[in-house]
Scaffold this motif. Structure first.
Motif, short mmCIF file in Angstrom:
data_model
loop_
_atom_site.label_atom_id
_atom_site.label_comp_id
_atom_site.label_asym_id
_atom_site.label_seq_id
_atom_site.Cartn_x
_atom_site.Cartn_y
_atom_site.Cartn_z
N UNK A 192 0.84 -1.20 0.00
CA UNK A 192 0.00 0.00 0.00
C UNK A 192 0.87 1.25 0.00
N UNK A 193 1.82 1.28 0.92
CA UNK A 193 2.66 2.47 1.06
C UNK A 193 3.59 2.65 -0.14
N UNK A 194 4.12 1.55 -0.65
CA UNK A 194 5.01 1.66 -1.80
C UNK A 194 4.27 2.18 -3.03
N UNK A 195 3.12 1.61 -3.32
CA UNK A 195 2.38 2.02 -4.51
C UNK A 195 1.86 3.45 -4.37
N UNK A 196 1.40 3.81 -3.19
CA UNK A 196 0.90 5.16 -3.00
C UNK A 196 2.04 6.18 -3.07
N UNK A 197 3.19 5.82 -2.52
CA UNK A 197 4.35 6.73 -2.59
C UNK A 197 4.78 6.94 -4.04
N UNK A 198 4.82 5.86 -4.80
CA UNK A 198 5.19 5.97 -6.22
C UNK A 198 4.20 6.84 -6.98
N UNK A 199 2.92 6.65 -6.67
CA UNK A 199 1.88 7.44 -7.34
C UNK A 199 2.04 8.93 -7.06
N UNK A 200 2.25 9.26 -5.80
CA UNK A 200 2.41 10.68 -5.43
C UNK A 200 3.66 11.28 -6.06
N UNK A 201 4.72 10.49 -6.14
CA UNK A 201 5.94 10.99 -6.77
C UNK A 201 5.71 11.28 -8.24
N UNK A 202 4.96 10.40 -8.90
CA UNK A 202 4.65 10.62 -10.32
C UNK A 202 3.80 11.86 -10.53
N UNK A 203 3.04 12.22 -9.53
CA UNK A 203 2.20 13.42 -9.62
C UNK A 203 2.95 14.69 -9.22
N UNK A 204 4.23 14.56 -9.03
CA UNK A 204 5.05 15.74 -8.77
C UNK A 204 5.06 16.21 -7.33
N UNK A 205 4.65 15.35 -6.40
CA UNK A 205 4.67 15.73 -5.00
C UNK A 205 6.09 15.63 -4.47
N UNK A 206 6.50 16.61 -3.69
CA UNK A 206 7.83 16.59 -3.12
C UNK A 206 8.00 15.45 -2.13
N UNK A 207 9.19 14.86 -2.14
CA UNK A 207 9.44 13.70 -1.28
C UNK A 207 9.32 14.05 0.20
N UNK A 208 9.50 15.32 0.53
CA UNK A 208 9.44 15.71 1.94
C UNK A 208 8.03 15.64 2.50
N UNK A 209 7.01 15.58 1.66
CA UNK A 209 5.63 15.52 2.17
C UNK A 209 4.95 14.20 1.84
N UNK A 210 5.58 13.36 1.02
CA UNK A 210 4.96 12.10 0.64
C UNK A 210 4.76 11.19 1.84
N UNK A 211 5.80 11.07 2.67
CA UNK A 211 5.74 10.12 3.79
C UNK A 211 4.57 10.42 4.71
N UNK A 212 4.39 11.68 5.07
CA UNK A 212 3.28 12.04 5.98
C UNK A 212 1.93 11.75 5.33
N UNK A 213 1.81 12.06 4.03
CA UNK A 213 0.54 11.84 3.34
C UNK A 213 0.21 10.35 3.27
N UNK A 214 1.23 9.54 3.02
CA UNK A 214 1.02 8.09 2.92
C UNK A 214 0.63 7.51 4.27
N UNK A 215 1.31 7.94 5.33
CA UNK A 215 0.98 7.45 6.67
C UNK A 215 -0.45 7.79 7.05
N UNK A 216 -0.85 8.99 6.73
CA UNK A 216 -2.21 9.42 7.05
C UNK A 216 -3.23 8.61 6.26
N UNK A 217 -2.94 8.40 4.98
CA UNK A 217 -3.86 7.62 4.15
C UNK A 217 -3.98 6.18 4.65
N UNK A 218 -2.87 5.62 5.15
CA UNK A 218 -2.91 4.26 5.68
C UNK A 218 -3.79 4.19 6.92
N UNK A 219 -3.65 5.19 7.79
CA UNK A 219 -4.45 5.21 9.01
C UNK A 219 -5.94 5.39 8.69
N UNK A 220 -6.23 6.12 7.65
CA UNK A 220 -7.63 6.47 7.35
C UNK A 220 -8.22 5.63 6.22
#
Length: 223
Positions: A192-220
């Motif tokens: 889940x986290x790997x695929x979502x991180x890759x997706x956000x990176x492809x959408x141009x999201x900075x790596x400094x905010x990907x981790x927090x967004x992925x963790x939140x999405x996993x919790x929710x």
């Protein structure tokens, strides 16, 4: 001096007229320009050059207006349009014998862009803002992706920076992660986290905010 010996409406474009000087085809003109000519009229080299230049400019301006009718464009896109599209059309017209001998050189293109600029029809700063707002509303992307897209449109750095001054990767990442996370919710945590991180990176999201967004999405993810 050259003498106008024939004025013939073009077969494929009734709004244009082929002008013959001394019984030989010379150039094409918009009908509104051609009505000022008459058979037997003498034209100097300067007259001919002026007619050709005026017709080229008006034709190019009308072409640019049509190009802009679909969506806003950057100045660089207008230049590219003439370089790649209109030059090809001109060659095709000549090959078909329509007598369209206009040469859209750089000076004509720059004159057209200046007229468009003065009319408020091209504005790189406004276009950059439009691009960011359009992406935010319909296809959210991070700053990195937006910068790359606008650079590809030929926008200057100053226009790009101004358009992105209020862009918020954190908010975009949360929006994208929540939507994508629902589609991935049945995957085990690592995948889940790997695929979502890759997706956000492809959408141009900075790596400094990907981790927090992925963790939140996993919790929710079940919400």
């Amino acid at each position: 001096m050259a003498t106008v010996t024939a004025l013939k409406v073009q077969t494929r474009n009734k709004d244009r007229v082929n002008v013959y000087l001394d019984d030989e085809f010379a150039f094409g003109l918009a009908k509104i320009e051609a009505i000022r000519l008459r058979l037997g009229q003498s034209l100097s080299a300067a007259d001919i050059a002026r007619l050709r230049q005026a017709d080229t400019f008006e034709w190019a301006y009308e072409s640019a207006l049509k190009f802009l009718s679909y969506r806003p464009r950057s100045e660089a896109e207008v230049r590219q349009y003439f370089n790649k599209k209109e030059r090809k059309k001109k060659r095709e017209a000549e090959q078909k014998g329509e007598g369209d001998s206009r040469a859209i050189d750089e000076s004509v293109v720059e004159a057209v862009i200046e007229r468009l600029r003065q009319a408020g029809l091209v504005n790189d700063e406004g276009f950059a803002q439009f691009w960011v707002e359009n992406r935010t509303a319909f296809r959210p992307k991070g700053k990195r992706a937006l910068q790359a897209e606008m650079r590809a449109k030929g926008l200057p750095a100053s226009a790009i920076d101004a358009a992105l001054v209020n862009a918020d990767d954190t908010a975009v990442a949360a929006q994208l992660a929540a939507a994508r996370g629902r589609r991935l919710k049945d995957l085990p945590e690592p995948e889940f986290k790997r695929k979502l991180s890759d997706y956000l990176a492809r959408r141009g999201i900075g790596y400094d905010v990907i981790s927090e967004a992925v963790e939140r999405a996993w919790r929710e993810r079940d919400g």
